[in-house]
Design a protein around this motif. Structure first.
Motif, PDB file in Angstrom:
ATOM      1  N   ASN A  13       0.809  -1.222   0.000  1.00 12.44           N
ATOM      2  CA  ASN A  13       0.000   0.000   0.000  1.00 12.44           C
ATOM      3  C   ASN A  13       0.840   1.268   0.000  1.00 12.44           C
ATOM      4  O   ASN A  13       0.371   2.330   0.389  1.00 12.44           O
ATOM      5  CB  ASN A  13      -0.958  -0.026   1.192  1.00 12.44           C
ATOM      6  N   SER A  18       2.743   0.634  -5.548  1.00  9.29           N
ATOM      7  CA  SER A  18       1.671   1.014  -6.462  1.00  9.29           C
ATOM      8  C   SER A  18       2.220   1.283  -7.856  1.00  9.29           C
ATOM      9  O   SER A  18       1.643   0.849  -8.858  1.00  9.29           O
ATOM     10  CB  SER A  18       0.961   2.252  -5.920  1.00  9.29           C
ATOM     11  N   ASN A  53     -11.525   0.549 -14.386  1.00  8.78           N
ATOM     12  CA  ASN A  53     -11.303   1.125 -13.061  1.00  8.78           C
ATOM     13  C   ASN A  53     -12.239   2.299 -12.800  1.00  8.78           C
ATOM     14  O   ASN A  53     -12.746   2.466 -11.697  1.00  8.78           O
ATOM     15  CB  ASN A  53      -9.835   1.532 -12.895  1.00  8.78           C
ATOM     16  N   CYS A  57     -15.016   2.583  -9.751  1.00  9.09           N
ATOM     17  CA  CYS A  57     -15.101   3.727  -8.831  1.00  9.09           C
ATOM     18  C   CYS A  57     -16.483   4.366  -8.882  1.00  9.09           C
ATOM     19  O   CYS A  57     -17.060   4.690  -7.831  1.00  9.09           O
ATOM     20  CB  CYS A  57     -14.023   4.757  -9.168  1.00  9.09           C
ATOM     21  N   LEU A  75     -11.774  -2.606  -0.980  1.00  5.83           N
ATOM     22  CA  LEU A  75     -10.649  -3.527  -1.111  1.00  5.83           C
ATOM     23  C   LEU A  75     -10.515  -3.881  -2.578  1.00  5.83           C
ATOM     24  O   LEU A  75     -11.488  -4.294  -3.207  1.00  5.83           O
ATOM     25  CB  LEU A  75     -10.897  -4.801  -0.293  1.00  5.83           C
ATOM     26  N   ALA A  76      -9.330  -3.695  -3.104  1.00  5.27           N
ATOM     27  CA  ALA A  76      -9.099  -3.981  -4.526  1.00  5.27           C
ATOM     28  C   ALA A  76      -7.736  -4.632  -4.680  1.00  5.27           C
ATOM     29  O   ALA A  76      -6.856  -4.470  -3.833  1.00  5.27           O
ATOM     30  CB  ALA A  76      -9.163  -2.694  -5.334  1.00  5.27           C
ATOM     31  N   ALA A  78      -3.980  -5.341  -6.048  1.00  6.51           N
ATOM     32  CA  ALA A  78      -2.832  -4.425  -6.104  1.00  6.51           C
ATOM     33  C   ALA A  78      -2.727  -3.684  -7.435  1.00  6.51           C
ATOM     34  O   ALA A  78      -2.353  -2.518  -7.463  1.00  6.51           O
ATOM     35  CB  ALA A  78      -1.545  -5.191  -5.826  1.00  6.51           C
ATOM     36  N   HIS A  80      -5.086  -2.610  -9.227  1.00  2.00           N
ATOM     37  CA  HIS A  80      -6.137  -1.595  -9.315  1.00  2.00           C
ATOM     38  C   HIS A  80      -5.856  -0.392  -8.417  1.00  2.00           C
ATOM     39  O   HIS A  80      -6.396   0.680  -8.647  1.00  2.00           O
ATOM     40  CB  HIS A  80      -7.497  -2.181  -8.888  1.00  2.00           C
ATOM     41  N   ARG A  81      -5.057  -0.569  -7.383  1.00  3.09           N
ATOM     42  CA  ARG A  81      -4.911   0.435  -6.335  1.00  3.09           C
ATOM     43  C   ARG A  81      -4.598   1.836  -6.862  1.00  3.09           C
ATOM     44  O   ARG A  81      -5.318   2.778  -6.585  1.00  3.09           O
ATOM     45  CB  ARG A  81      -3.827   0.021  -5.342  1.00  3.09           C
ATOM     46  N   LYS A  82      -3.521   1.980  -7.596  1.00  2.00           N
ATOM     47  CA  LYS A  82      -3.112   3.309  -8.051  1.00  2.00           C
ATOM     48  C   LYS A  82      -4.189   3.956  -8.921  1.00  2.00           C
ATOM     49  O   LYS A  82      -4.545   5.119  -8.721  1.00  2.00           O
ATOM     50  CB  LYS A  82      -1.800   3.256  -8.817  1.00  2.00           C
ATOM     51  N   GLN A  85      -7.321   4.844  -6.741  1.00  2.00           N
ATOM     52  CA  GLN A  85      -7.064   5.977  -5.846  1.00  2.00           C
ATOM     53  C   GLN A  85      -7.013   7.272  -6.633  1.00  2.00           C
ATOM     54  O   GLN A  85      -7.585   8.277  -6.206  1.00  2.00           O
ATOM     55  CB  GLN A  85      -5.754   5.784  -5.076  1.00  2.00           C
ATOM     56  N   ASN A  98      -5.501   5.801   2.425  1.00  2.00           N
ATOM     57  CA  ASN A  98      -4.858   4.517   2.245  1.00  2.00           C
ATOM     58  C   ASN A  98      -4.851   3.795   3.596  1.00  2.00           C
ATOM     59  O   ASN A  98      -4.781   4.423   4.639  1.00  2.00           O
ATOM     60  CB  ASN A  98      -3.427   4.768   1.738  1.00  2.00           C
TER      61      ASN A  98
END
Length: 103
Positions: A13, A18, A53, A57, A75-76, A78, A80-82, A85, A98
């Protein structure tokens, strides 16, 4: 793993992780200028990944607002994270925190 991270979950995280995961599926930018590299196909893949993505969202925000929720945990994976966000940060009245910021 970053030296300041206490464990792998915390490192996953971070901005460092990311950036690594976000680029993993789409190759490094330098490759796009190589002879015979399928540039247009990869750009199309990136476009649809970004759209996926964005829709994820949009669905989270739409459903949360419809239910009158004030706080939502997402929760997504790894990869998808960047993207998620970054998209959430552009949405009105959405605050992104985060997991590493919550103690």
């Amino acid at each position: 793993m970053e030296k300041k991270s206490k464990n792998v979950t915390e490192w996953f995280n971070t901005e460092e992780a990311s950036a690594i995961f976000a680029s993993g599926d789409f190759y490094f930018p330098e490759m796009y200028s190589l002879k015979n590299f399928p540039k247009q196909e990869m750009l199309s893949q990136i476009h649809w990944w970004l759209m996926r993505n964005k829709v994820m969202c949009d669905n989270v925000v739409k459903r949360s607002r419809a239910l009158g929720l004030k706080r939502v945990v997402v929760l997504a994976g790894a990869n998808h994270r960047k993207y998620m966000q970054d998209i959430f940060k552009t949405m009105p009245n959405v605050k992104v925190r985060n997991i590493n910021e919550v103690r």
